[in-house]
Write a protein that holds these residues in place. Structure first.
Motif, mmCIF file in Angstrom:
data_model
loop_
_atom_site.group_PDB
_atom_site.id
_atom_site.type_symbol
_atom_site.label_atom_id
_atom_site.label_comp_id
_atom_site.label_asym_id
_atom_site.label_seq_id
_atom_site.Cartn_x
_atom_site.Cartn_y
_atom_site.Cartn_z
ATOM 1 N N ILE A 94 0.867 -1.180 0.000
ATOM 2 C CA ILE A 94 0.000 0.000 0.000
ATOM 3 C C ILE A 94 0.898 1.222 0.000
ATOM 4 O O ILE A 94 1.742 1.387 0.897
ATOM 5 C CB ILE A 94 -0.925 0.003 1.238
ATOM 6 C CG1 ILE A 94 -1.852 -1.221 1.213
ATOM 7 C CG2 ILE A 94 -1.760 1.292 1.284
ATOM 8 C CD1 ILE A 94 -2.592 -1.458 2.514
ATOM 9 N N ILE A 95 0.742 2.056 -1.018
ATOM 10 C CA ILE A 95 1.625 3.218 -1.181
ATOM 11 C C ILE A 95 0.802 4.490 -1.001
ATOM 12 O O ILE A 95 -0.029 4.822 -1.849
ATOM 13 C CB ILE A 95 2.298 3.212 -2.568
ATOM 14 C CG1 ILE A 95 3.033 1.878 -2.794
ATOM 15 C CG2 ILE A 95 3.258 4.388 -2.705
ATOM 16 C CD1 ILE A 95 3.527 1.682 -4.205
ATOM 17 N N PRO A 96 1.006 5.219 0.110
ATOM 18 C CA PRO A 96 0.205 6.425 0.343
ATOM 19 C C PRO A 96 0.638 7.585 -0.555
ATOM 20 O O PRO A 96 1.827 7.766 -0.833
ATOM 21 C CB PRO A 96 0.477 6.734 1.813
ATOM 22 C CG PRO A 96 1.807 6.126 2.099
ATOM 23 C CD PRO A 96 1.932 4.937 1.203
ATOM 24 N N ASN A 97 -0.338 8.340 -1.011
ATOM 25 C CA ASN A 97 -0.098 9.566 -1.759
ATOM 26 C C ASN A 97 -0.613 10.735 -0.926
ATOM 27 O O ASN A 97 -1.056 10.550 0.208
ATOM 28 C CB ASN A 97 -0.820 9.504 -3.112
ATOM 29 C CG ASN A 97 -0.388 8.299 -3.933
ATOM 30 O OD1 ASN A 97 0.789 8.118 -4.200
ATOM 31 N ND2 ASN A 97 -1.345 7.451 -4.294
ATOM 32 N N VAL A 98 -0.577 11.909 -1.465
ATOM 33 C CA VAL A 98 -1.031 13.090 -0.734
ATOM 34 C C VAL A 98 -2.511 12.966 -0.388
ATOM 35 O O VAL A 98 -2.931 13.251 0.736
ATOM 36 C CB VAL A 98 -0.788 14.377 -1.547
ATOM 37 C CG1 VAL A 98 -1.368 15.587 -0.820
ATOM 38 C CG2 VAL A 98 0.703 14.562 -1.790
ATOM 39 N N ILE A 99 -3.312 12.522 -1.347
ATOM 40 C CA ILE A 99 -4.762 12.484 -1.164
ATOM 41 C C ILE A 99 -5.256 11.112 -0.743
ATOM 42 O O ILE A 99 -6.117 10.978 0.126
ATOM 43 C CB ILE A 99 -5.472 12.918 -2.467
ATOM 44 C CG1 ILE A 99 -5.095 14.357 -2.803
ATOM 45 C CG2 ILE A 99 -6.988 12.776 -2.327
ATOM 46 C CD1 ILE A 99 -5.642 14.836 -4.131
ATOM 47 N N ASP A 100 -4.722 10.045 -1.365
ATOM 48 C CA ASP A 100 -5.225 8.695 -1.104
ATOM 49 C C ASP A 100 -4.064 7.709 -1.073
ATOM 50 O O ASP A 100 -2.923 8.100 -0.839
ATOM 51 C CB ASP A 100 -6.263 8.308 -2.163
ATOM 52 C CG ASP A 100 -5.751 8.500 -3.585
ATOM 53 O OD1 ASP A 100 -4.507 8.546 -3.767
ATOM 54 O OD2 ASP A 100 -6.572 8.596 -4.516
ATOM 55 N N ILE A 106 -1.620 -2.169 -4.111
ATOM 56 C CA ILE A 106 -0.933 -3.028 -5.077
ATOM 57 C C ILE A 106 -1.375 -4.476 -4.877
ATOM 58 O O ILE A 106 -1.313 -5.010 -3.767
ATOM 59 C CB ILE A 106 0.602 -2.928 -4.913
ATOM 60 C CG1 ILE A 106 1.064 -1.468 -4.907
ATOM 61 C CG2 ILE A 106 1.296 -3.715 -6.011
ATOM 62 C CD1 ILE A 106 0.740 -0.698 -6.171
ATOM 63 N N LEU A 107 -1.809 -5.104 -5.972
ATOM 64 C CA LEU A 107 -2.239 -6.494 -5.931
ATOM 65 C C LEU A 107 -1.182 -7.406 -6.534
ATOM 66 O O LEU A 107 -0.419 -6.989 -7.411
ATOM 67 C CB LEU A 107 -3.555 -6.661 -6.694
ATOM 68 C CG LEU A 107 -4.748 -5.845 -6.194
ATOM 69 C CD1 LEU A 107 -5.946 -6.044 -7.113
ATOM 70 C CD2 LEU A 107 -5.107 -6.231 -4.765
ATOM 71 N N LYS A 108 -1.173 -8.646 -6.103
ATOM 72 C CA LYS A 108 -0.192 -9.610 -6.606
ATOM 73 C C LYS A 108 -0.441 -9.939 -8.068
ATOM 74 O O LYS A 108 0.496 -10.030 -8.871
ATOM 75 C CB LYS A 108 -0.235 -10.884 -5.761
ATOM 76 C CG LYS A 108 0.822 -11.903 -6.122
ATOM 77 C CD LYS A 108 0.841 -13.054 -5.137
ATOM 78 C CE LYS A 108 1.973 -14.024 -5.436
ATOM 79 N NZ LYS A 108 2.014 -15.123 -4.429
ATOM 80 N N ASN A 109 -1.713 -10.113 -8.434
ATOM 81 C CA ASN A 109 -2.036 -10.539 -9.798
ATOM 82 C C ASN A 109 -2.818 -9.503 -10.597
ATOM 83 O O ASN A 109 -2.749 -9.477 -11.816
ATOM 84 C CB ASN A 109 -2.836 -11.847 -9.755
ATOM 85 C CG ASN A 109 -2.062 -12.968 -9.074
ATOM 86 O OD1 ASN A 109 -0.926 -13.239 -9.433
ATOM 87 N ND2 ASN A 109 -2.671 -13.598 -8.078
ATOM 88 N N GLY A 110 -3.587 -8.678 -9.932
ATOM 89 C CA GLY A 110 -4.436 -7.724 -10.625
ATOM 90 C C GLY A 110 -3.821 -6.344 -10.738
ATOM 91 O O GLY A 110 -2.678 -6.098 -10.316
ATOM 92 N N SER A 111 -4.583 -5.427 -11.300
ATOM 93 C CA SER A 111 -4.121 -4.053 -11.482
ATOM 94 C C SER A 111 -4.259 -3.277 -10.175
ATOM 95 O O SER A 111 -5.209 -3.483 -9.416
ATOM 96 C CB SER A 111 -4.949 -3.356 -12.567
ATOM 97 O OG SER A 111 -4.847 -4.059 -13.791
ATOM 98 N N PRO A 112 -3.324 -2.362 -9.902
ATOM 99 C CA PRO A 112 -3.439 -1.544 -8.693
ATOM 100 C C PRO A 112 -4.629 -0.595 -8.792
ATOM 101 O O PRO A 112 -5.123 -0.314 -9.878
ATOM 102 C CB PRO A 112 -2.115 -0.774 -8.675
ATOM 103 C CG PRO A 112 -1.653 -0.753 -10.089
ATOM 104 C CD PRO A 112 -2.135 -2.028 -10.709
ATOM 105 N N PHE A 113 -5.094 -0.127 -7.668
ATOM 106 C CA PHE A 113 -6.191 0.842 -7.646
ATOM 107 C C PHE A 113 -5.975 1.803 -6.487
ATOM 108 O O PHE A 113 -5.176 1.552 -5.587
ATOM 109 C CB PHE A 113 -7.545 0.137 -7.533
ATOM 110 C CG PHE A 113 -7.742 -0.633 -6.243
ATOM 111 C CD1 PHE A 113 -8.272 -0.028 -5.111
ATOM 112 C CD2 PHE A 113 -7.399 -1.985 -6.164
ATOM 113 C CE1 PHE A 113 -8.457 -0.716 -3.934
ATOM 114 C CE2 PHE A 113 -7.580 -2.686 -4.982
ATOM 115 C CZ PHE A 113 -8.106 -2.055 -3.866
#
Length: 470
Positions: free
Chosen positions: A133-139, A143-150
């Motif tokens: 899990i990578i925090p940004n300024v807003i949200d 990161i998923l092992k097999n799927g796309s990040p959201f």
């Protein structure tokens, strides 16, 4: 630009799914909820996906509603099911129900929630593993092992229990042996045994009892050794009148010495009146979290060193019929409870030699068995957990262990405290990962309140952030 805020819930067991249900129930804003589940059956998790109908709850049915503001929800659900009519009698409230039935209850209320979503609420369920899990300024980016990040505005870590700690052995190859079962909740741990095979179960608690019941159900006729450091065995639930006199004297500030003296006084009193000492433990359950949170670190360490095991025996008890069955096995010498520490385990000519030091005699003894099952309970120290997400969050300083190394450092409401001591606005946790903060954080009566409160907290924060950004 996002149309609606996103809450990600990592973990599809009881805490994750009931938090989702509470979010749907409470939300008055458009909302997207993404639940990520890995490995275990959705909603049921490990606890309620038992393969054996003889595995029963150790909390009475009257206290197992998923909703704190609807205490009879589970009871009424059972009464509404013709297939469970055998349970619908005057004893239902005090009955210990099969876990598989409770799992069906959770499944039904979850499925009904998903089928009847209010307008503006969207739910996505992803079968995958969150690795970072990578925090940004807003949200935050999930990161998923097999799927796309959201991206998600809020992330809840509802990870449940990690596996047991492996025994310390000189011959490390044993830990990968076909005769060692590190996961006691999988049914292969009790299958494939031959007549005459003996078994060692490491641990003498409730998980051990579940494994013994499953072994008997499979027709197992060998001898079971059960070994723990102290050799304590769970007590039995008994019907009794509530005892609350201790509450009249239970006031802060709390110290272990003061609590110990008070306990001794009231236990002596109840025993003299024909009441078992567990009644005193039951009386303070509503105050346990308050007491734990106010104790000094030294007092918490003292509790863990000297009282924790005795507390566990009195607090986590067995339904009477199960307790009686275990006592029968002990009398018949089919189950032997041992107190001591494992010194080593090795395989010799297809047999497993377990060397342990007896607690009472301090002698070093050996038992030969065909199988070892680890029932020591979940691993608590997150610094020793072999989980990619946990490791990444620790390395980023997003989570740290609490002062007792029993879970994640957080506020009592589940808000995570980061390595730099700042309070996260994006990461939250719930359930067993709050054990070090709350102590009582494993049973439904506490967890259902956590799910309701956490959902309320998340929605309040989203509403405030919406107003600030308007």
């Amino acid at each position: 630009m996002k149309n609606k805020p996103v809450i990600a819930i990592v973990g599809g067991g009881y805490c994750g799914c009931v938090t989702l249900i509470q979010l749907v129930r409470q939300s008055d804003i458009p909302l997207e909820i993404i639940l990520i589940n890995k490995d275990n059956p959705l909603v049921r998790g490990v606890a309620y996906s038992s393969y054996n109908p003889k595995h029963i709850l150790n909390v009475i049915a009257a206290k197992m509603s998923a909703f704190p503001d609807e205490p009879e929800h589970f009871i009424n659900w059972i009464k509404s099911k013709p297939e469970y009519s055998e349970y619908d009698n005057e004893e239902l409230n005090d009955r210990f129900m099969p876990r598989v039935i409770y799992g069906k209850y959770l499944e039904e209320i979850f499925e009904n929630t998903i089928k009847n979503l209010p307008e503006g609420i969207e739910v996505k369920i992803i079968e995958d593993e969150v690795t970072d899990i990578i925090p940004n300024v807003i949200d935050s980016e999930v990161i998923l092992k097999n799927g796309s990040p959201f991206r998600a505005d809020k992330v809840v870590l509802a990870l449940g229990n990690f596996g047991p700690v492996d025994p310390k052995v000189r011959y490390k190859e044993f830990l990968s042996s076909k005769n060692y079962f590190s996961n006691p909740w999988k049914k292969d741990a009790v299958e494939g045994l031959k007549d005459g095979d003996n078994i060692l179960i490491i641990g003498t608690g409730l998980t051990m009892v579940d494994n013994v019941l499953s072994l008997l159900d499979k027709g197992y006729k060998g001898k079971i050794y059960s070994l723990s450091t102290n050799g304590f065995f769970p007590l039995s639930h008994k019907k009794r009148k509530p005892y609350t006199d201790i509450l009249n004297e239970l006031h802060p500030p709390y110290t272990m010495s003061g609590l110990y003296k008070l306990f001794r006084k009231h236990i002596k009193y109840v025993l003299s009146h024909g009441i078992t000492g567990e009644a005193v433990v039951d009386a303070i359950r509503p105050k346990t979290q308050e007491i734990w949170m106010s104790l000094s670190l030294d007092d918490k360490i003292r509790f863990m060193s000297h009282i924790r095991h005795l507390w566990g025996v009195a607090r986590h008890r067995l339904p009477k019929e199960v307790f009686d069955k275990m006592q029968e096995l002990i009398k018949e010498n089919k189950l032997q409870i041992l107190g001591g520490r494992i010194q080593d385990i090795e395989e010799i000519n297809g047999k497993v030699k377990v060397i342990y030091k007896d607690k009472k005699s301090q002698s070093v003894n050996e038992v030969f068995v065909s199988r070892v099952i680890n029932c020591t309970g979940p691993k608590n120290d997150i610094n020793k957990v072999n989980d990619e997400l946990i490791k990444n969050l620790i390395s980023r300083g997003l989570i740290t262990a609490d002062e007792m190394n029993l879970g994640i450092n957080a506020l009592p409401d589940g808000t995570i405290i980061q390595k730099d001591h700042s309070v996260s606005t994006k990461l939250f946790t719930i359930g067993t990962l709050l054990k070090g903060i709350l102590w009582e954080s494993v049973a439904v009566p506490e967890l259902r309140t956590q799910t309701q409160s956490l959902a309320n907290l998340l929605l309040r924060q989203l509403n405030i952030e919406k107003e600030v950004n308007a």
